[in-house]
Design a protein around this motif. Structure first.
Motif, PDB file in Angstrom:
ATOM      1  N   MET A 136      12.566  23.848 -36.411  1.00  0.00           N
ATOM      2  CA  MET A 136      13.779  23.540 -35.651  1.00  0.00           C
ATOM      3  C   MET A 136      13.733  24.172 -34.263  1.00  0.00           C
ATOM      4  SD  MET A 136      16.496  24.069 -38.707  1.00  0.00           S
ATOM      5  CE  MET A 136      17.949  23.486 -37.835  1.00  0.00           C
TER       6      MET A 136
ATOM      7  N   ARG B 154      11.590  17.990 -26.038  1.00  0.00           N
ATOM      8  CA  ARG B 154      10.748  17.712 -27.202  1.00  0.00           C
ATOM      9  C   ARG B 154      11.532  16.926 -28.264  1.00  0.00           C
ATOM     10  NH1 ARG B 154       6.461  15.821 -28.883  1.00  0.00           N
ATOM     11  NH2 ARG B 154       5.985  16.302 -31.036  1.00  0.00           N
ATOM     12  N   ARG B 155      12.788  17.318 -28.506  1.00  0.00           N
ATOM     13  CA  ARG B 155      13.582  16.613 -29.521  1.00  0.00           C
ATOM     14  C   ARG B 155      13.805  15.160 -29.140  1.00  0.00           C
ATOM     15  NH1 ARG B 155      18.355  20.257 -29.141  1.00  0.00           N
ATOM     16  NH2 ARG B 155      19.491  18.761 -30.416  1.00  0.00           N
TER      17      ARG B 155
ATOM     18  N   PRO C 245      19.395  12.792 -30.300  1.00  0.00           N
ATOM     19  CA  PRO C 245      20.121  14.046 -30.150  1.00  0.00           C
ATOM     20  C   PRO C 245      21.091  13.924 -28.979  1.00  0.00           C
ATOM     21  CG  PRO C 245      17.759  14.471 -30.275  1.00  0.00           C
ATOM     22  CD  PRO C 245      17.935  12.983 -30.204  1.00  0.00           C
TER      23      PRO C 245
ATOM     24  N   TYR D  95      12.389  12.018 -31.297  1.00  0.00           N
ATOM     25  CA  TYR D  95      13.288  10.938 -31.732  1.00  0.00           C
ATOM     26  C   TYR D  95      12.704   9.570 -31.348  1.00  0.00           C
ATOM     27  CZ  TYR D  95      17.075   7.653 -32.059  1.00  0.00           C
ATOM     28  OH  TYR D  95      17.811   6.526 -32.378  1.00  0.00           O
TER      29      TYR D  95
ATOM     30  N   GLY E 170      11.863  22.137 -31.921  1.00  0.00           N
ATOM     31  CA  GLY E 170      12.304  20.755 -31.715  1.00  0.00           C
ATOM     32  C   GLY E 170      11.531  19.770 -32.567  1.00  0.00           C
ATOM     33  N   GLU E 171      10.757  20.295 -33.535  1.00  0.00           N
ATOM     34  CA  GLU E 171       9.991  19.423 -34.431  1.00  0.00           C
ATOM     35  C   GLU E 171      10.830  19.131 -35.668  1.00  0.00           C
ATOM     36  OE1 GLU E 171       7.121  18.336 -33.442  1.00  0.00           O
ATOM     37  OE2 GLU E 171       6.897  19.714 -31.740  1.00  0.00           O
ATOM     38  N   TYR E 172      10.457  18.070 -36.379  1.00  0.00           N
ATOM     39  CA  TYR E 172      11.132  17.786 -37.631  1.00  0.00           C
ATOM     40  C   TYR E 172      10.652  18.738 -38.720  1.00  0.00           C
ATOM     41  CZ  TYR E 172      13.008  13.421 -35.702  1.00  0.00           C
ATOM     42  OH  TYR E 172      13.683  12.502 -34.955  1.00  0.00           O
TER      43      TYR E 172
ATOM     44  N   VAL F 198      12.949  22.512 -25.407  1.00  0.00           N
ATOM     45  CA  VAL F 198      13.123  22.031 -26.786  1.00  0.00           C
ATOM     46  C   VAL F 198      13.944  20.741 -26.798  1.00  0.00           C
ATOM     47  CG1 VAL F 198      13.940  22.625 -29.102  1.00  0.00           C
ATOM     48  CG2 VAL F 198      12.857  24.374 -27.707  1.00  0.00           C
TER      49      VAL F 198
ATOM     50  N   ASP G 142      17.993  25.514 -30.400  1.00  0.00           N
ATOM     51  CA  ASP G 142      17.152  24.366 -30.036  1.00  0.00           C
ATOM     52  C   ASP G 142      17.743  23.578 -28.872  1.00  0.00           C
ATOM     53  OD1 ASP G 142      19.310  23.321 -31.421  1.00  0.00           O
ATOM     54  OD2 ASP G 142      18.101  21.993 -32.694  1.00  0.00           O
ATOM     55  N   ASP G 143      18.663  24.156 -28.135  1.00  0.00           N
ATOM     56  CA  ASP G 143      19.236  23.472 -26.982  1.00  0.00           C
ATOM     57  C   ASP G 143      18.701  24.005 -25.648  1.00  0.00           C
ATOM     58  OD1 ASP G 143      20.698  21.520 -28.293  1.00  0.00           O
ATOM     59  OD2 ASP G 143      22.601  22.589 -28.223  1.00  0.00           O
TER      60      ASP G 143
ATOM     61  N   ARG H  52      14.990  10.261 -40.841  1.00  0.00           N
ATOM     62  CA  ARG H  52      14.463  10.333 -39.482  1.00  0.00           C
ATOM     63  C   ARG H  52      13.006   9.915 -39.399  1.00  0.00           C
ATOM     64  NH1 ARG H  52      18.341  14.950 -37.788  1.00  0.00           N
ATOM     65  NH2 ARG H  52      18.119  14.900 -35.544  1.00  0.00           N
TER      66      ARG H  52
END
Ligand code: ADP
Length: 192
Positions: free
Chosen positions: A54, A144-145, A10, A149, A57-59, A141, A136-137, A89
């Motif tokens: 989302m 977490r993202r 990200p 990743y 921050g999870e898929y 989060v 999610d910014d 992903r």
């Protein structure tokens, strides 16, 4: 005619580059993040299901994501090439994409790995938070993202590297310079 993936953490600039590359090569950019966000905005059934993942921050679960991409890749405009941004992903998504492409009797040409160091990623993501207010910014989060990743998506680079598909590109610098670097590695591969 080219089929490519953009992969990177990200904040690496995938979305920005995806739009520019799509224009350059005359192919559709398929960004799963954008499609999910559009569904959230329109409060579709898919959007309602995706939102909670989302925002944390999870898929989004593989089954939802795979169905979405399968549907999108079967549309006419993707027959003459495409750029996938933010998919696959997970390993499950890699397997599913392999299946979709073999059903269509096609394969990937190149996987562009876009890189940027951790500090730059944080700087860009928090800048975007201020500008765009993406839900999610937020700092928690974002962190977490980045770890999701590292855990789930970074290992996919090895999978594609073992198929000799990966071209690594430095994502730092001017946007147009990064695009030029990507175009250069893609053209070099196509010629070889
Ligand atoms: P970024 O790469 O900056 O995290 P994206 O716009 O690509 O932003 O994705 C935003 C969110 O959409 C992800 O955090 C995730 O919840 C969801 N998402 C996008 N693509 C996928 C995918 N392939 N699999 C699962 N979830 C996804």
């Amino acid at each position: 005619m080219i089929r490519l993936l953009l992969i990177g953490p990200p904040g690496a600039g995938k979305g920005t580059q995806a739009a520019l590359l799509a224009q350059h090569f005359g192919i559709p950019a398929i960004s799963t993040g954008d499609i999910f966000r559009e569904n959230v905005r329109n409060e579709t059934e898919l959007g309602l299901k995706a939102k909670s993942f989302m925002d944390r921050g999870e898929y989004v679960p593989d089954s939802l994501t795979n169905d979405l991409v399968r549907d999108r890749l079967s549309q006419d405009d993707a027959a003459a090439g495409f750029l996938l941004d933010g998919y696959p992903r997970t390993i499950d998504q890699v397997n599913e994409l392999d299946e979709m492409l073999s059903e269509q009797e096609t394969q990937l040409d190149v996987v562009v790995q876009l890189t940027a160091d951790h500090e730059e990623l944080l700087r860009r993501l928090s800048g975007r938070a201020a500008e765009q207010g993406r839900s999610d910014d937020t700092p928690d989060v974002i962190s977490r993202r980045l770890s999701v990743y590292d855990e789930q998506t970074a290992p996919l680079i090895d999978v594609y590297a073992s198929r000799s598909l990966v071209a690594k590109v430095d994502g730092l610098g001017e946007i147009s310079d990064v695009t030029a670097r990507i175009v250069e590695v893609i053209n070099a591969r196509e010629l070889s």
